[in-house]
Design a protein around this motif. Structure first.
Motif, PDB file in Angstrom:
ATOM      1  N   TRP A 193       0.819  -1.305   0.014  1.00 41.81           N
ATOM      2  CA  TRP A 193       0.022  -0.325   0.064  1.00 41.81           C
ATOM      3  C   TRP A 193       0.864   1.466   0.091  1.00 41.81           C
ATOM      4  O   TRP A 193       0.483   2.047  -0.642  1.00 41.81           O
ATOM      5  CB  TRP A 193      -0.926  -0.126   1.203  1.00 41.81           C
ATOM      6  N   THR A 220      -9.090  -5.452  -2.676  1.00 41.89           N
ATOM      7  CA  THR A 220      -8.671  -5.462  -4.100  1.00 41.89           C
ATOM      8  C   THR A 220      -9.946  -6.216  -4.915  1.00 41.89           C
ATOM      9  O   THR A 220     -11.193  -6.545  -4.450  1.00 41.89           O
ATOM     10  CB  THR A 220      -7.734  -6.704  -4.103  1.00 41.89           C
ATOM     11  N   PRO A 222      -5.818  -2.544  -6.275  1.00 38.60           N
ATOM     12  CA  PRO A 222      -6.223  -2.160  -5.034  1.00 38.60           C
ATOM     13  C   PRO A 222      -7.925  -1.246  -5.457  1.00 38.60           C
ATOM     14  O   PRO A 222      -7.839  -0.873  -6.825  1.00 38.60           O
ATOM     15  CB  PRO A 222      -5.306  -1.009  -4.724  1.00 38.60           C
TER      16      PRO A 222
END
Length: 177
Positions: free
Chosen positions: A37, A112, A119
């Motif tokens: 991330w 996801t 994402p």
């Protein structure tokens, strides 16, 4: 009242941790936990005055338009099934603001796509109306999210409760406020 609520959240967190049910402590879908991330490009839901837009993060920070985004320092990403789909989603604290100004902080939910490759934003769990109200901690229990909000102006805090509403495709506040 804020201290009483904070003590209740902390006591609940201890019980949840002991039961292995705290965010990040349960069975996790590998897909959402495998996303880097802090070094990914994804659509970030609204954070304070910052609009929903795609941001490319490098080492936890990124820019889009006139806005600077960053992951809140020292706040881990939590994982829990908040949508009720049987797989974990990511909950993360993201800050945003214009260059040279104070940042607003929000707790956002991410997942996801079904293939686990891209994402996908679920939405903003909570983004207080002013930057001096700061989401600091959260706990997830059976999909309900309790968020501790610090008020920097008063030195007080309070807990707010949210849940994913599949009919609205959004997080909604469920504590009657």
């Amino acid at each position: 009242m804020g201290d009483v609520m904070r003590k209740r959240v902390v006591a609940s967190a201890g019980a949840l941790a002991a039961a292995g049910m705290i965010a990040g402590g349960g069975m996790a879908a590998a897909d959402v936990q495998e996303v880097d991330w802090h070094n990914a490009a994804f659509e970030v839901p609204q954070v304070g005055p910052c609009p929903r837009q795609v941001v490319s993060f490098t080492n936890g920070a990124g820019e889009a338009g006139d806005w600077i985004y960053r992951f809140a320092p020292e706040k881990p990403i939590g994982y829990a099934d908040v949508t009720g789909e049987g797989v974990d989603d990511a909950l993360m604290y993201v800050e945003c603001g214009p260059r040279g100004a104070e940042y607003s902080r929000a707790l956002i939910g991410m997942t996801t796509d079904p293939g686990g490759t891209e994402p996908h934003a679920l939405g903003t769990v909570v983004s207080p109306p002013v930057w001096t109200q700061v989401p600091e901690e959260h706990q997830v229990f059976h999909g309900d999210i309790a968020v501790w909000i610090n008020d920097l102006d008063t030195g007080q805090g309070h807990t707010e409760h949210y849940r994913w509403a599949s009919s609205a495709q959004a997080f909604v506040r469920i504590d009657g406020q």
